[in-house]
Design a protein around this motif. Structure first.
Motif, PDB file in Angstrom:
ATOM      1  N   MET A 124       0.815  -1.193   0.000  1.00  0.00           N
ATOM      2  CA  MET A 124       0.000   0.000   0.000  1.00  0.00           C
ATOM      3  C   MET A 124       0.860   1.259   0.000  1.00  0.00           C
ATOM      4  O   MET A 124       0.597   2.186  -0.728  1.00  0.00           O
ATOM      5  N   ILE A 125       1.899   1.256   0.820  1.00  0.00           N
ATOM      6  CA  ILE A 125       2.739   2.446   0.928  1.00  0.00           C
ATOM      7  C   ILE A 125       3.445   2.730  -0.393  1.00  0.00           C
ATOM      8  O   ILE A 125       3.529   3.860  -0.834  1.00  0.00           O
ATOM      9  N   VAL A 126       3.970   1.702  -1.023  1.00  0.00           N
ATOM     10  CA  VAL A 126       4.771   1.904  -2.227  1.00  0.00           C
ATOM     11  C   VAL A 126       4.154   1.296  -3.484  1.00  0.00           C
ATOM     12  O   VAL A 126       4.832   1.109  -4.478  1.00  0.00           O
ATOM     13  N   ARG A 127       2.890   0.944  -3.399  1.00  0.00           N
ATOM     14  CA  ARG A 127       2.146   0.489  -4.570  1.00  0.00           C
ATOM     15  C   ARG A 127       2.739  -0.760  -5.205  1.00  0.00           C
ATOM     16  O   ARG A 127       2.983  -0.803  -6.405  1.00  0.00           O
ATOM     17  N   ASP A 128       3.001  -1.780  -4.418  1.00  0.00           N
ATOM     18  CA  ASP A 128       3.463  -3.085  -4.912  1.00  0.00           C
ATOM     19  C   ASP A 128       4.693  -3.007  -5.809  1.00  0.00           C
ATOM     20  O   ASP A 128       4.753  -3.654  -6.847  1.00  0.00           O
ATOM     21  N   ARG A 129       5.670  -2.267  -5.410  1.00  0.00           N
ATOM     22  CA  ARG A 129       6.903  -2.141  -6.187  1.00  0.00           C
ATOM     23  C   ARG A 129       7.823  -3.313  -5.917  1.00  0.00           C
ATOM     24  O   ARG A 129       7.902  -3.798  -4.796  1.00  0.00           O
ATOM     25  N   PRO A 130       8.590  -3.741  -6.919  1.00  0.00           N
ATOM     26  CA  PRO A 130       9.590  -4.788  -6.671  1.00  0.00           C
ATOM     27  C   PRO A 130      10.760  -4.217  -5.863  1.00  0.00           C
ATOM     28  O   PRO A 130      11.052  -3.021  -5.933  1.00  0.00           O
ATOM     29  N   PHE A 131      11.414  -5.079  -5.097  1.00  0.00           N
ATOM     30  CA  PHE A 131      12.532  -4.656  -4.251  1.00  0.00           C
ATOM     31  C   PHE A 131      13.610  -3.941  -5.048  1.00  0.00           C
ATOM     32  O   PHE A 131      14.171  -2.939  -4.593  1.00  0.00           O
ATOM     33  N   SER A 132      13.925  -4.421  -6.248  1.00  0.00           N
ATOM     34  CA  SER A 132      15.001  -3.821  -7.051  1.00  0.00           C
ATOM     35  C   SER A 132      14.732  -2.366  -7.389  1.00  0.00           C
ATOM     36  O   SER A 132      15.662  -1.605  -7.633  1.00  0.00           O
TER      37      SER A 132
ATOM     38  N   LEU B 174      17.291   2.209   3.616  1.00  0.00           N
ATOM     39  CA  LEU B 174      16.225   2.721   4.477  1.00  0.00           C
ATOM     40  C   LEU B 174      15.880   4.175   4.149  1.00  0.00           C
ATOM     41  O   LEU B 174      14.728   4.492   3.864  1.00  0.00           O
ATOM     42  N   PHE B 175      16.883   5.058   4.185  1.00  0.00           N
ATOM     43  CA  PHE B 175      16.599   6.493   4.080  1.00  0.00           C
ATOM     44  C   PHE B 175      16.369   6.961   2.639  1.00  0.00           C
ATOM     45  O   PHE B 175      15.392   7.648   2.359  1.00  0.00           O
ATOM     46  N   ARG B 176      17.282   6.627   1.741  1.00  0.00           N
ATOM     47  CA  ARG B 176      17.137   7.070   0.345  1.00  0.00           C
ATOM     48  C   ARG B 176      16.264   6.117  -0.463  1.00  0.00           C
ATOM     49  O   ARG B 176      15.554   6.536  -1.372  1.00  0.00           O
ATOM     50  N   GLY B 177      16.293   4.836  -0.136  1.00  0.00           N
ATOM     51  CA  GLY B 177      15.491   3.865  -0.870  1.00  0.00           C
ATOM     52  C   GLY B 177      14.041   3.880  -0.423  1.00  0.00           C
ATOM     53  O   GLY B 177      13.148   4.209  -1.188  1.00  0.00           O
ATOM     54  N   PHE B 178      13.806   3.545   0.830  1.00  0.00           N
ATOM     55  CA  PHE B 178      12.434   3.394   1.292  1.00  0.00           C
ATOM     56  C   PHE B 178      11.787   4.733   1.644  1.00  0.00           C
ATOM     57  O   PHE B 178      10.748   5.086   1.082  1.00  0.00           O
ATOM     58  N   VAL B 179      12.367   5.490   2.589  1.00  0.00           N
ATOM     59  CA  VAL B 179      11.738   6.734   3.063  1.00  0.00           C
ATOM     60  C   VAL B 179      11.596   7.746   1.930  1.00  0.00           C
ATOM     61  O   VAL B 179      10.494   8.234   1.651  1.00  0.00           O
TER      62      VAL B 179
ATOM     63  N   LEU C 214       7.961   8.568   0.100  1.00  0.00           N
ATOM     64  CA  LEU C 214       7.428   9.933   0.144  1.00  0.00           C
ATOM     65  C   LEU C 214       7.347  10.528  -1.262  1.00  0.00           C
ATOM     66  O   LEU C 214       6.395  11.232  -1.591  1.00  0.00           O
ATOM     67  N   GLY C 215       8.353  10.230  -2.080  1.00  0.00           N
ATOM     68  CA  GLY C 215       8.371  10.737  -3.446  1.00  0.00           C
ATOM     69  C   GLY C 215       7.236  10.207  -4.304  1.00  0.00           C
ATOM     70  O   GLY C 215       6.823  10.849  -5.270  1.00  0.00           O
ATOM     71  N   SER C 216       6.708   9.028  -3.954  1.00  0.00           N
ATOM     72  CA  SER C 216       5.572   8.494  -4.711  1.00  0.00           C
ATOM     73  C   SER C 216       4.282   9.240  -4.370  1.00  0.00           C
ATOM     74  O   SER C 216       3.329   9.201  -5.134  1.00  0.00           O
ATOM     75  N   TRP C 217       4.277   9.930  -3.227  1.00  0.00           N
ATOM     76  CA  TRP C 217       3.104  10.712  -2.832  1.00  0.00           C
ATOM     77  C   TRP C 217       3.289  12.200  -3.113  1.00  0.00           C
ATOM     78  O   TRP C 217       2.338  12.896  -3.416  1.00  0.00           O
ATOM     79  N   ILE C 218       4.524  12.673  -2.955  1.00  0.00           N
ATOM     80  CA  ILE C 218       4.828  14.106  -3.087  1.00  0.00           C
ATOM     81  C   ILE C 218       5.682  14.286  -4.325  1.00  0.00           C
ATOM     82  O   ILE C 218       6.792  13.772  -4.392  1.00  0.00           O
ATOM     83  N   ARG C 219       5.208  15.020  -5.283  1.00  0.00           N
ATOM     84  CA  ARG C 219       5.888  15.128  -6.572  1.00  0.00           C
ATOM     85  C   ARG C 219       6.970  16.208  -6.619  1.00  0.00           C
ATOM     86  O   ARG C 219       7.628  16.372  -7.632  1.00  0.00           O
ATOM     87  N   ILE C 220       7.186  16.914  -5.535  1.00  0.00           N
ATOM     88  CA  ILE C 220       8.241  17.926  -5.477  1.00  0.00           C
ATOM     89  C   ILE C 220       9.436  17.262  -4.794  1.00  0.00           C
ATOM     90  O   ILE C 220       9.400  17.013  -3.583  1.00  0.00           O
ATOM     91  N   PRO C 221      10.520  16.938  -5.533  1.00  0.00           N
ATOM     92  CA  PRO C 221      11.622  16.136  -4.980  1.00  0.00           C
ATOM     93  C   PRO C 221      12.276  16.710  -3.732  1.00  0.00           C
ATOM     94  O   PRO C 221      12.746  15.947  -2.885  1.00  0.00           O
TER      95      PRO C 221
END
Length: 192
Positions: free
Chosen positions: A1-9, A76-81, A85-92
């Motif tokens: 749900m958080i990342v819309r079923d994205r693959p780990f890679s 954790l920080f650059r990959g997941f967090v 957040l970037g998938s919800w907020i379009r301003i990098p």
């Protein structure tokens, strides 16, 4: 749900998986720049290099464990967090700032040390965003932490050492590394 079923890679790189060539080239550049800065720091601050106090455990830690620790933090920080957040907020800039603050919060330093860690977290975020993957930021992070560990084993610090100086030089190193890798990519197409 958080990342819309994205693959780990997809957390590692938008290029379809980890690019070892990009990581290794970036690591060599970053390691050499951090090593040069450390050598200059020893010369400028008249520090003593001691080979008598070498602790085998710290050397093993520096060479084997730290790359995994840095990779885990980048994931954790650059990959997941940042990417979630970037998938919800379009301003990098917003996810970059949030993950940078979270990265700094997870480190226990005095205020000048936290400023340095925050700046590095922001730089690593920009680097991961710009290069569309974690390879370069992981190389920068790993080289910095390995040299810092080796310095703590080999270098006898003077009482005049300051966390503010360390933070300022660390920020300068990361900016220079990013600039050099950016230039190498533009000049030689490193990441194509």
């Amino acid at each position: 749900m958080i990342v819309r079923d994205r693959p780990f890679s997809s957390y590692l790189s938008s290029h379809g998986g980890w690019k070892w060539g990009a990581f290794i080239k970036s690591f060599v550049v970053a390691f050499l720049i951090v090593l040069i800065f450390s050598a200059l720091d020893v010369l400028i601050n008249h520090q003593t290099v001691s080979f008598n106090n070498v602790k085998a455990f710290a050397l093993v830690l520096g060479v084997i464990v730290i790359p995994f620790q840095c990779f885990s933090e980048e994931l954790l920080f650059r990959g997941f967090v940042m990417q979630s957040l970037g998938s919800w907020i379009r301003i990098p800039v917003i996810p970059i700032v949030i993950q940078g603050a979270f990265f700094a919060y997870m480190h226990s330093y005095d205020i000048s040390g936290l400023v340095g860690v925050l700046a590095c977290g922001l730089i690593f975020g920009v680097v991961a965003w710009y290069f569309k993957g974690l390879e370069v930021s992981t190389a920068m992070h790993t080289s910095n932490n390995i040299i810092a560990n080796l310095s703590s084993v080999f270098i006898v610090s003077s009482a005049a050492d300051s966390m503010l100086w360390d933070s300022a030089t660390m920020i300068a190193q990361m900016i220079i590394i990013f600039a050099v890798i950016y230039w190498l990519d533009k000049k030689f197409g490193w990441f194509e």
